[in-house]
Design a protein around this motif. Structure first.
Motif, PDB file in Angstrom:
ATOM      1  N   MET A 156       0.826  -1.208   0.000  1.00  0.00           N
ATOM      2  CA  MET A 156       0.000   0.000   0.000  1.00  0.00           C
ATOM      3  C   MET A 156       0.861   1.260   0.000  1.00  0.00           C
ATOM      4  N   ALA A 159       2.366   2.129  -3.316  1.00  0.00           N
ATOM      5  CA  ALA A 159       1.378   2.687  -4.250  1.00  0.00           C
ATOM      6  C   ALA A 159       1.143   4.165  -4.038  1.00  0.00           C
ATOM      7  N   TRP A 188      -3.533  -2.532  -6.036  1.00  0.00           N
ATOM      8  CA  TRP A 188      -3.126  -1.128  -5.982  1.00  0.00           C
ATOM      9  C   TRP A 188      -2.824  -0.555  -7.356  1.00  0.00           C
ATOM     10  N   HIS A 192      -4.956   2.784  -7.657  1.00  0.00           N
ATOM     11  CA  HIS A 192      -4.276   4.049  -7.344  1.00  0.00           C
ATOM     12  C   HIS A 192      -3.174   4.457  -8.313  1.00  0.00           C
TER      13      HIS A 192
END
Length: 335
Positions: A156, A159, A188, A192
């Motif tokens: 995470m 990203a 991800w 994103h």
């Protein structure tokens, strides 16, 4: 995915100027200095026990926070809920809990949040580059002996980096990592990393051998902004993927994203796919279309499909519908 914050990408609005400042930390003296190699700094910080280490990174999009309430790093209290009307930031503070040279927890906080370490040592590093940060978190994510919650959080964090190196790193992880990290990296990329992320997912859907992961990719294609190529791929997967599992997953997510176009494609699958389980799955996917469209399509399937089992499925899902058209049809059918 249980993460203690929500990411909000905005196109307009003021970005707070606190971005790269050292955060306010309560209850302990901060050791702030220029970074001389991130891995070495992390090891040195915790050589005598436990320490939190933090630094700032620029992010893709913006983060929003909850009035800068205190984040209790050694506890479970998170300081409030997230709200899109709050202050927005183009940097975040990355926080790693170190214990005897190992990362045991990863947190991310906007610059206005006060930090409470519960008396644990806190080290603030200046000048950590994005490339160095991405490499460190890639190493954590790819370490199969690391706790899953740390690996998950590490993907995470990668990203969120503004650098394009974050996208290329996630692409590599989605292609060559173990099954856990590949699934997280693909998520991800879709959620994103914009058009470059979607482009990478489109390549994976055609080349990936693991049907479980291909099924996950159908969902990942729905995560970003509306993208015609992603919809085209979902439709292709629903009709042509070699795995029935993947085709069913693609049908479901196609119904959520493709609207009226999905209705026609799903009806075609119901009429012509040689696999009865796929036809039944397509009827279910039709029932997930927007309410007015779902009832109309289910009625057509119930009236015209040659397979009695498929017609029964359509009638069953009409019975679950709250659309008045469905009730009218079922009432006439009973009469």
């Amino acid at each position: 995915m249980r993460i203690a914050f929500r990411i909000l990408v905005v196109s307009l609005g003021l970005v707070a100027p606190l971005a790269a400042q050292q955060p306010a930390v309560t209850g302990v003296q901060v050791d702030a200095h220029a970074a001389h190699g991130l891995p070495a700094e992390l090891n040195a910080a915790s050589k005598d026990g436990i320490a939190w280490v933090g630094y700032s990174i620029p992010v893709i999009g913006h983060f929003s926070d909850n009035d800068g309430q205190t984040l209790y790093l050694e506890g479970s209290h998170d300081g409030g809920s997230w709200d899109s009307d709050k202050e927005q930031f183009d940097h975040v503070n990355v926080l790693l809990r170190m214990e005897k040279g190992a990362v045991t927890k990863v947190r991310v906080a906007t610059p206005n949040r006060k930090l409470d370490t519960g008396g644990v040592k806190f080290v603030w590093l200046e000048g950590v580059s994005q490339d160095e940060s991405i490499r460190e978190f890639a190493s954590l994510a790819n370490n199969a002996s690391q706790e899953r919650k740390v690996r998950d959080a590490s993907v995470m964090v990668i990203a969120q980096h503004e650098s394009s190196a974050a996208t290329s790193t996630l692409i590599s992880m989605a292609s060559t990592g173990d099954s856990f990290v590949r699934e997280k990296a693909a998520f991800w990329l879709g959620a994103h990393r914009g058009q470059d992320g979607v482009k990478a997912l489109l390549q994976l859907t055609r080349t990936e051998q693991d049907e479980h992961l291909r099924g996950k990719l159908a969902f990942d294609l729905t995560l970003g902004k509306e993208n015609p190529a992603a919809i085209d791929e979902l439709i292709w997967m629903a009709k042509n993927d070699a795995s029935p599992h993947v085709r069913k997953e693609a049908q479901f997510w196609m119904a959520q994203k493709a609207g009226k176009r999905a209705a026609g494609e799903l009806r075609q699958i119901v009429q012509s796919d040689p696999d009865r389980s796929i036809r039944r799955s397509a009827v279910f996917a039709i029932s997930r279309l927007p309410e007015g469209e779902a009832a109309a399509q289910l009625i057509q399937v119930a009236e015209t499909n040659k397979d009695p089992d498929v017609r029964k499925q359509a009638i069953f899902w009409l019975g679950q519908s709250k659309d008045p058209k469905a009730l009218d049809y079922l009432t006439k059918l009973l009469r």
